[in-house]
Design an enzyme around this catalytic site. Structure first.
Site, PDB file in Angstrom:
ATOM      1  N   ARG A  82       0.729  -1.222   0.222  1.00 36.24           N
ATOM      2  CA  ARG A  82      -0.123   0.049   0.046  1.00 36.24           C
ATOM      3  C   ARG A  82       0.843   1.190  -0.021  1.00 36.24           C
ATOM      4  O   ARG A  82       0.619   2.319  -0.565  1.00 36.24           O
ATOM      5  CB  ARG A  82      -0.955   0.177   1.095  1.00 36.24           C
ATOM      6  CG  ARG A  82      -2.085   1.202   1.065  1.00 36.24           C
ATOM      7  CD  ARG A  82      -3.021   1.111   2.266  1.00 36.24           C
ATOM      8  NE  ARG A  82      -2.307   1.162   3.425  1.00 36.24           N
ATOM      9  CZ  ARG A  82      -2.631   0.382   4.659  1.00 36.24           C
ATOM     10  NH1 ARG A  82      -3.424  -0.441   4.568  1.00 36.24           N
ATOM     11  NH2 ARG A  82      -2.052   0.650   5.589  1.00 36.24           N
ATOM     12  N   TYR A 123      -9.859  24.636  -9.676  1.00 34.70           N
ATOM     13  CA  TYR A 123     -10.728  23.516 -10.455  1.00 34.70           C
ATOM     14  C   TYR A 123     -12.095  23.267  -9.883  1.00 34.70           C
ATOM     15  O   TYR A 123     -12.323  22.758  -8.445  1.00 34.70           O
ATOM     16  CB  TYR A 123      -9.376  22.511 -10.573  1.00 34.70           C
ATOM     17  CG  TYR A 123     -10.003  21.005 -11.089  1.00 34.70           C
ATOM     18  CD1 TYR A 123     -10.202  20.913 -12.232  1.00 34.70           C
ATOM     19  CD2 TYR A 123     -10.046  20.041 -10.276  1.00 34.70           C
ATOM     20  CE1 TYR A 123     -10.748  19.605 -12.968  1.00 34.70           C
ATOM     21  CE2 TYR A 123     -10.260  18.543 -10.671  1.00 34.70           C
ATOM     22  CZ  TYR A 123     -10.576  18.555 -11.996  1.00 34.70           C
ATOM     23  OH  TYR A 123     -10.913  17.241 -12.520  1.00 34.70           O
ATOM     24  N   ASP A 177      -1.893  24.052  -7.255  1.00 30.51           N
ATOM     25  CA  ASP A 177      -1.998  23.098  -8.159  1.00 30.51           C
ATOM     26  C   ASP A 177      -1.323  23.342  -9.539  1.00 30.51           C
ATOM     27  O   ASP A 177      -1.694  24.214 -10.064  1.00 30.51           O
ATOM     28  CB  ASP A 177      -3.657  22.746  -8.525  1.00 30.51           C
ATOM     29  CG  ASP A 177      -4.045  21.888  -9.447  1.00 30.51           C
ATOM     30  OD1 ASP A 177      -3.182  21.601 -10.320  1.00 30.51           O
ATOM     31  OD2 ASP A 177      -5.207  21.312  -9.399  1.00 30.51           O
ATOM     32  N   LYS A 201      -2.649  14.252 -16.531  1.00 27.85           N
ATOM     33  CA  LYS A 201      -2.671  15.079 -17.806  1.00 27.85           C
ATOM     34  C   LYS A 201      -1.338  14.889 -18.346  1.00 27.85           C
ATOM     35  O   LYS A 201      -0.934  14.039 -19.122  1.00 27.85           O
ATOM     36  CB  LYS A 201      -2.864  16.749 -17.107  1.00 27.85           C
ATOM     37  CG  LYS A 201      -4.061  16.585 -16.457  1.00 27.85           C
ATOM     38  CD  LYS A 201      -5.491  16.448 -16.964  1.00 27.85           C
ATOM     39  CE  LYS A 201      -6.555  16.194 -16.124  1.00 27.85           C
ATOM     40  NZ  LYS A 201      -6.886  17.524 -15.077  1.00 27.85           N
TER      41      LYS A 201
HETATM   42  C1  PLP Z   1      -7.808  17.324 -13.878  1.00 29.78           C
HETATM   43  C2  PLP Z   1      -7.407  17.975 -12.990  1.00 29.78           C
HETATM   44  C3  PLP Z   1      -7.347  17.612 -11.620  1.00 29.78           C
HETATM   45  C4  PLP Z   1      -7.968  16.265 -11.286  1.00 29.78           C
HETATM   46  O1  PLP Z   1      -7.106  15.301 -11.877  1.00 29.78           O
HETATM   47  P1  PLP Z   1      -7.724  13.532 -11.911  1.00 29.78           P
HETATM   48  O2  PLP Z   1      -6.540  12.908 -12.091  1.00 29.78           O
HETATM   49  O3  PLP Z   1      -8.776  13.785 -13.170  1.00 29.78           O
HETATM   50  O4  PLP Z   1      -8.388  13.302 -10.477  1.00 29.78           O
HETATM   51  C5  PLP Z   1      -6.855  18.438 -10.432  1.00 29.78           C
HETATM   52  N1  PLP Z   1      -6.438  19.811 -11.066  1.00 29.78           N
HETATM   53  C6  PLP Z   1      -6.563  20.245 -12.314  1.00 29.78           C
HETATM   54  C7  PLP Z   1      -6.171  21.581 -12.389  1.00 29.78           C
HETATM   55  C8  PLP Z   1      -7.057  19.417 -13.376  1.00 29.78           C
HETATM   56  O5  PLP Z   1      -6.887  19.942 -14.661  1.00 29.78           O
END
Ligand code: PLP
Length: 385
Positions: A55, A108, A180, A205
């Site tokens: 884990r 977000y 973020d 992403k």
């Molecule tokens: C997509 C996204 C997230 C979340 O990511 P996931 O892997 O889809 O959970 C968080 N912050 C931003 C800016 C995003 O574009």
């Protein structure tokens, strides 16, 4: 080591003592076996950085975490099963009943949902600040403020916060700055040089980069590491080694991909700016963007995600425009090799916005930008002329 050399070398096994494959092994494990009780107990003291129990991660996850932490200039990183899991664990590590959380207003949508649907009912005082804030954040800080959460640029409306200015206010008060950093990745915004304490990534992403795995990363400073790591441990998040492997593979070409994403996105953005149907293009790399100077000062480049506002408020025409495109897929997420379109609703997740005009968000992929432009031209002419 320069940046491109790091991308090629970090998180790989060394061939110094034995022949090895170029890439780390995929180690699938729940139980790890130890020769005796003493070594098992000893590993328990280092359970988040060495093999102890599946884990907490195996070599595959540790390789990814170490590579990204070093690329971004952080102390250590934690691999998470999604970007949103990285967001939620970071916030939960600090937000307790009775505390005050400062959140950028362009955050977000699902991050905002977590604040409104869970943290606020729990007794956390969540306050949103204007997305173009800098040192003025000082006026909002209270004795019970536990974190300042940024998203720069915001992934829907693309305003930048002045993070070095925010950090210069937060650091002396011992308040961690979270950011973020999904849009810029560890490569285009050097978080820890700029004063960030906790850098959050949807690795789904650009790091994975091929739209085929979900993954998050939290990169921590030394001072925040144990608080965040212990919260992730308490919550029981765990990430599949196969997904970590895909992220490591994606990382190897991320520098190259980002250069091309920026080149293509700039070409499409400049073309959109000159179109009569378009009111504004929200891409920090454009000279016309209100935060362009800040972007130039703090960022090493731009990625392929931006938005534009149409002069029209005909939202039905906008839906037909999106439906009619050949090269822009309709779907959530971004950061893969392919182009995407969405029609975000800034009024739904952005207190400051009262604009009823159509907002279009594009992820510009690695296709030939001339094909993308021809596709957009046909759609704009058909729906908005
Ligand atoms: C997509 C996204 C997230 C979340 O990511 P996931 O892997 O889809 O959970 C968080 N912050 C931003 C800016 C995003 O574009």
């Amino acid at each position: 080591m320069k940046k491109d050399t790091k991308i090629a070398r970090l998180g790989r096994p060394h061939a110094k003592d034995r022949p090895v494959a170029v890439n780390p092994e995929i180690v699938r494990a729940s139980t790890i076996l130890f020769p005796d009780m003493d070594s098992y107990d000893a590993a328990g003291k280092e359970k988040y950085t060495t093999l102890r129990y599946g884990r907490h991660g195996t070599q595959t996850a540790f390789a990814l975490a170490d590579a990204v932490a070093e690329l971004e200039g952080g102390y250590r990183a934690i691999v998470m099963p999604s970007g949103l899991a990285a967001v939620s664990a970071s916030l939960l590590a600090y937000a307790k009943p009775g505390t005050h959380l400062l959140m950028t207003d362009n955050v977000y949508g699902p991050t905002r949902n977590l604040c409104e649907s869970y943290l606020r009912p729990l007794g956390v005082d969540v306050e949103y600040f204007a997305p173009r804030t800098g040192a003025e954040i000082a006026d909002l800080i209270r004795p019970e403020t536990v974190a300042i959460y940024c998203e720069s640029p915001g992934s829907g409306t693309f305003e930048l916060q002045d993070i070095p200015a925010i950090a210069s206010v937060a650091a002396p008060r011992g308040i961690p700055v979270m950011n973020d950093n999904t849009w810029a990745t560890p490569l285009l915004f050097p978080s820890f040089e700029k004063g960030v304490d906790i850098s959050i990534h949807a690795a789904t992403k650009y790091i994975v980069g091929h739209s085929d795995a979900m993954l998050g990363l939290i990169v921590c400073s030394e001072a925040t590491w144990s608080t965040v790591r212990n919260m992730v441990g308490l919550l029981g998040y765990s990430t599949a080694p196969d997904d970590c492997y895909l992220a490591l593979r994606g990382l190897r070409t991320m520098g190259l991909r980002l250069e091309r994403h920026q080149q293509n996105a700039l070409k499409v953005a400049r073309w959109l700016e000159a179109r009569p149907e378009v009111a504004a293009v929200h891409y920090p790399a454009l000279e016309s963007h209100p935060d362009h100077a800040l972007w130039k000062r703090d960022f090493k480049g731009a990625s392929g995600l931006f938005a534009f506002t149409l002069k029209s408020n005909d939202h039905e025409a906008a839906r037909r425009f999106a439906d009619g495109l050949d090269y822009f897929g309709i779907g959530s997420s971004w950061g893969g090799f392919e182009s995407l379109i969405t029609l975000p609703h800034p009024t739904r997740n952005h207190e400051a916005s009262v604009d009823d005009r159509v907002l279009v968000r594009l992820h510009v992929g690695l296709e030939d930008p001339d094909d993308l432009i021809a596709d957009l031209a046909a759609g704009l002419t058909a729906q908005f002329r």
